[in-house]
Every structure is written in structure tokens, then in C-alpha cells.
Design an enzyme around this catalytic site. Structure first.
Site, PDB file in Angstrom:
ATOM      1  N   LYS A 173     -10.908  53.320  44.913  1.00 12.32           N
ATOM      2  CA  LYS A 173     -10.497  53.578  46.752  1.00 12.32           C
ATOM      3  C   LYS A 173     -11.076  53.835  47.840  1.00 12.32           C
ATOM      4  O   LYS A 173     -11.305  52.607  48.366  1.00 12.32           O
ATOM      5  CB  LYS A 173      -9.378  55.101  46.685  1.00 12.32           C
ATOM      6  CG  LYS A 173      -8.282  54.609  45.803  1.00 12.32           C
ATOM      7  CD  LYS A 173      -7.079  55.522  46.107  1.00 12.32           C
ATOM      8  CE  LYS A 173      -5.957  55.645  45.977  1.00 12.32           C
ATOM      9  NZ  LYS A 173      -5.438  55.441  44.351  1.00 12.32           N
TER      10      LYS A 173
ATOM     11  N   ASP B 239     -11.202  59.610  35.798  1.00 14.45           N
ATOM     12  CA  ASP B 239     -10.590  58.559  36.675  1.00 14.45           C
ATOM     13  C   ASP B 239     -10.867  59.466  38.308  1.00 14.45           C
ATOM     14  O   ASP B 239     -10.395  60.348  38.510  1.00 14.45           O
ATOM     15  CB  ASP B 239      -8.982  58.407  36.524  1.00 14.45           C
ATOM     16  CG  ASP B 239      -8.446  57.705  37.517  1.00 14.45           C
ATOM     17  OD1 ASP B 239      -9.227  57.537  38.791  1.00 14.45           O
ATOM     18  OD2 ASP B 239      -7.193  57.339  37.141  1.00 14.45           O
TER      19      ASP B 239
ATOM     20  N   PHE C 107      -2.245  59.863  36.892  1.00 17.67           N
ATOM     21  CA  PHE C 107      -1.498  58.475  37.359  1.00 17.67           C
ATOM     22  C   PHE C 107      -2.916  57.749  37.276  1.00 17.67           C
ATOM     23  O   PHE C 107      -4.104  58.302  37.887  1.00 17.67           O
ATOM     24  CB  PHE C 107      -1.263  58.424  39.685  1.00 17.67           C
ATOM     25  CG  PHE C 107      -0.851  57.582  39.578  1.00 17.67           C
ATOM     26  CD1 PHE C 107       0.274  56.660  39.286  1.00 17.67           C
ATOM     27  CD2 PHE C 107      -1.624  56.415  40.333  1.00 17.67           C
ATOM     28  CE1 PHE C 107       0.688  55.391  39.947  1.00 17.67           C
ATOM     29  CE2 PHE C 107      -1.564  55.391  40.825  1.00 17.67           C
ATOM     30  CZ  PHE C 107      -0.377  54.880  40.137  1.00 17.67           C
TER      31      PHE C 107
HETATM   32  C1  LIG Z   1      -4.649  55.510  43.569  1.00 14.91           C
HETATM   33  C2  LIG Z   1      -5.209  55.537  42.375  1.00 14.91           C
HETATM   34  C3  LIG Z   1      -4.609  54.418  40.643  1.00 14.91           C
HETATM   35  C4  LIG Z   1      -4.000  52.820  41.411  1.00 14.91           C
HETATM   36  O1  LIG Z   1      -5.240  52.362  41.488  1.00 14.91           O
HETATM   37  P1  LIG Z   1      -5.039  50.874  42.159  1.00 14.91           P
HETATM   38  O2  LIG Z   1      -6.091  50.444  43.036  1.00 14.91           O
HETATM   39  O3  LIG Z   1      -3.957  51.471  43.362  1.00 14.91           O
HETATM   40  O4  LIG Z   1      -4.645  49.614  40.969  1.00 14.91           O
HETATM   41  C5  LIG Z   1      -5.621  54.597  39.556  1.00 14.91           C
HETATM   42  N1  LIG Z   1      -6.054  55.694  39.287  1.00 14.91           N
HETATM   43  C6  LIG Z   1      -5.992  57.003  40.539  1.00 14.91           C
HETATM   44  C7  LIG Z   1      -6.603  58.837  39.601  1.00 14.91           C
HETATM   45  C8  LIG Z   1      -5.412  57.184  42.137  1.00 14.91           C
HETATM   46  O5  LIG Z   1      -5.220  57.848  42.407  1.00 14.91           O
END
Ligand SMILES: *Cc1c(COP(=O)(O)O)cnc(C)c1O
Length: 391
Positions: free
Chosen positions: A246, A217, A132
Site C-alpha cells: 500500500k 502481512d 485479509f
Molecule cells: C490491501 C491489503 C492486501 C491486498 O493488497 P492489494 O494491493 O489490494 O492486492 C493484503 N493484505 C492486507 C493486510 C491489506 O490491507
């Protein structure tokens, strides 16, 4: 709640609760009911709600300066970038406002890096199945889950997918036109999946052999979530680019893309920009978050709570055959069950616990790192009870 359903976009199926305030790992709704928070805004409020030191830093900065253009220097942004550089593999930081934006920046930087080297043909990025990376067009294209892309065709070209934790699959997919491999060191949304020992170092080696950039990420795994400041530190593997968001400002919107000098160099003046990235207001709060996490020994404390929680989850598994797996690292934990667990979330909420269900069968626990042993015990009792009665 009726008013919300009439005027707010229908993108979320919300639980029938109206939350009003919070403190540490406890939330309170408008009826005064309390909840132990094992969601933390989905791995956002690592320090818990309304942390006094962060609130102080935020209000002090709010009285001084909120925003100026990135055409000018401001001290909180410099201090935060300095802190991140000092405490990571990276040499430079680009600030933005969300996880998706941080990943957008990483994708753009990886392409730009090779275009600057006259290798226009190198533009493809390999990411993982079940990954994701966000909801913007580029980041949903990078995401390895069809349900996220459905209805938005054509998606952005240039992404290839391989199974997570599969070295051979990556070896055979990587090619002359690959510019980067992008992955979450531990998959969050995809099911709280940790890599096998040696996987990430093998990925690093494959990238090096093929002159391909490695992007981690760490939007969900960063800022102490996994027991270290960054997840990559658990595996002794450094990326070339890393994205954060986050928990970086404990709930204020912020994203960051960090990179090694040689890679970051591809972004010169005008190459990329954002109005709100790194405002003094948000970076002042984020700097306090960073200092509190490390100097306040919160990450260390979270590591101890994680060990306690994990042990309790394993004991729970011994008592309930419907639990097929206990997984995760640090306070990014999950249990996999052999039934659709979405109703468990509502049942836990009615008993005063906020938890999260992903991929229908996995209950995910991502509490603030300051969650207490008492709260963990209480949740385990609640789960024990529910599983004994119904499953
Ligand atoms: C939450 C998340 C995102 C997206 O972040 P947003 O602030 O919602 O755009 C991308 N990568 C990972 C691994 C995430 O957990």
C-alpha cells in the site's frame, strides 16, 4: 459517472463523487468541492497527495528510464532494496506490483523453503479468522472471511484458520504439516484489531518451537501507519517474512516481500518472477517515499497527530453512548458503533470528509500521516453533530 457505470466492471459500489486533484490531506472534486481525506486510498497515501519531493523523484526518473527487464540491474531498485534491508529485520527483498502479489510470493516461499529441505508434507499455512490477505486465488484462500471466497470454490488447499489473538487456539492447530503462520500484526480490514500484549511474542515462540515460519502481512500496517516504520517494531517481535505494498510508493503500484537470508535462500533463479516488479520508475518514487517518511520525520509527526486524534475520539465516545469502542494504533484508528454506520460515510462526505466503514459497525480512519489537528477537529465536530442528530 453514468459512463463509468456503463463500461467499468461492477466490482465496486462507488460513492457519487468525481475526484480530480489532491494536495497533502485535501482532495478536490470536479465541482471544486474540497474533502479532508481520512481514507488516503485506504492507507496508501501516507505522505498525502502530490507530495512535491516524490513527484520530483518520479518525474526525474520518468525522463531517464521507466522499465527494463529484471534480467538487468537498475540503480533505483538496488537503492530501495538496500534501504528496506537496512531499516528492517530482513536481508533480501523481492519486488512485485501489489499486496496480493507480495502475499503470493510469501506463500510460495514458505512452501518452497520446506520442499528444498525435503519436507514436502509441510505445506499448510495457519492464518487468522477475519484476516485479509488479498483477492487472488491463493490470497483469498488465505483470507479468513467467507464473504471474500464466496462463489470461487474450490479455493486453494492448505490453509487453516484460528481466531486472532488466541494463543491456545494456535497451539492446538499447529502440526507436523504446518509450514507457516501468517498474520497481520494489527488486523485492518477485519475491524482494526490490535493484539493483546504478549500475543505476537507468544506466536513467535510457538513458531520457533515447531520449526514453522512466521509471516507478517504489513501491507496495511507498514510504512509508518502505526507510528513506527513497521508495526512489528511496536511489539518487539520479528517475522521471518514480511509483505509490504500500500504506502510503499505512496500510490504507485508496488509490492515487496522481505525475508531473512536463510529463508530467502529458497528462491533461486527461475523460482519466481514478475515482469513489472521493481521497475526503475516505481522504485525511484518509493525510495523517495521511504526517505521522506523517516528523514523528513513524517512518521514522528504522524505519531503526534495519532495521539491527538485518539484523545479526541475518546472524548467523542464519552459524549455518545452509541460508540462502544475506540481502537487501533498510530493512524490506523477506528470507532465501533452499535448501529449500521454505512450511511455515516455518505453524510460525512456531504460535509467534506472522506471516511471509511468496515464490517458495517466500524468507522475506520486512515488519513495521510500529515493530517492536521484542524482537520481532525473538524472531523470530530462533524461526527459529534451527526451522532447527536441521528443516533
Ligand atoms: C490491501 C491489503 C492486501 C491486498 O493488497 P492489494 O494491493 O489490494 O492486492 C493484503 N493484505 C492486507 C493486510 C491489506 O490491507
Amino acid at each position: 459517472m453514468e459512463r463509468a457505470d456503463a463500461v467499468i466492471a461492477k466490482t465496486y459500489k462507488r460513492f457519487p463523487v468525481l475526484l480530480e486533484k489532491g494536495s497533502s490531506s485535501t482532495l478536490v472534486d470536479t465541482d471544486g468541492r474540497k474533502y479532508a481525506d481520512f481514507v488516503a486510498g485506504i492507507a496508501v497515501c501516507n505522505l498525502g497527495h502530490a507530495h512535491p519531493a516524490v513527484t520530483r523523484a518520479l518525474t526525474a526518473q520518468a525522463q531517464r528510464l521507466w522499465h527494463v527487464s529484471n534480467l538487468y540491474y537498475t540503480r533505483p531498485q538496488i537503492d530501495l532494496a538496500g534501504w528496506l534491508v537496512k531499516n528492517s529485520f530482513a536481508d533480501r527483498v523481492f519486488f512485485c506490483n501489489s499486496g496480493a502479489e507480495a502475499n503470493e510470493a510469501a506463500i510460495k516461499l514458505a512452501r518452497k523453503y520446506y520442499q528444498e529441505r525435503d519436507q514436502k508434507q509441510r505445506f499448510r499455512i495457519i492464518t487468522m479468522e477475519r484476516s485479509f490477505h488479498g483477492r487472488t486465488m491463493a490470497t483469498l484462500s488465505a483470507t479468513g472471511q467467507n464473504k471474500i471466497k464466496k462463489g470461487f470454490d474450490p479455493v486453494l488447499e492448505g490453509f487453516d484458520f484460528v481466531p486472532f489473538d488466541d494463543v491456545e487456539a494456535l497451539k492446538s492447530k499447529i502440526a507436523e504439516d504446518t509450514c507457516a503462520v501468517m498474520l497481520e500484526p494489527v488486523q485492518g480490514e477485519g475491524g482494526v484489531r490490535c493484539p493483546a500484549p504478549g500475543y505476537l511474542s507468544a506466536v513467535r515462540e510457538i513458531c520457533d518451537q515447531n520449526d514453522v515460519l512466521l509471516i507478517f502481512d504489513e501491507i496495511q500496517t507498514g510504512m509508518g501507519r502505526t507510528g513506527k516504520l513497521f508495526a512489528y517494531q511496536n511489539f518487539d517481535v520479528e517475522p521471518d517474512i514480511m509483505t509490504l505494498a500500500k504506502a510503499l510508493a505512496n500510490g504507485l503500484p508496488i509490492g515487496a516481500m522481505l525475508a531473512k537470508e536463510q529463508v530467502a535462500d529458497a528462491f533461486g533463479p527461475g523460482a519466481h518472477a514478475t515482469t513489472f516488479g521493481g521497475t526503475p520508475l516505481v522504485t525511484a518514487a518509493a525510495l523517495e517515499v521511504c526517505k521522506t517518511l523517516v528523514d523528513g520525520k513524517i512518521i514522528e509527526q504522524g505519531r503526534a497527530r495519532a495521539a491527538y486524534f485518539r484523545k479526541k475520539l475518546h472524548r467523542l465516545k464519552e459524549r455518545h453512548s452509541c460508540i462502544v469502542d475506540v481502537r487501533g494504533i498510530g493512524l490506523l484508528l477506528g470507532i465501533k458503533v452499535n448501529f449500521n454506520a454505512e450511511s455515516m460515510v455518505v453524510e460525512c462526505m456531504q460535509r467534506g470528509f472522506l471516511i471509511n466503514c468496515i464490517q458495517e459497525h466500524i468507522l475506520r480512519f486512515v488519513p495521510p500521516l500529515v493530517i492536521t489537528e484542524e482537520e481532525i477537529d473538524a472531523l470530530i465536530n462533524c461526527l459529534d453533530d451527526l451522532l447527536r442528530k441521528e443516533h
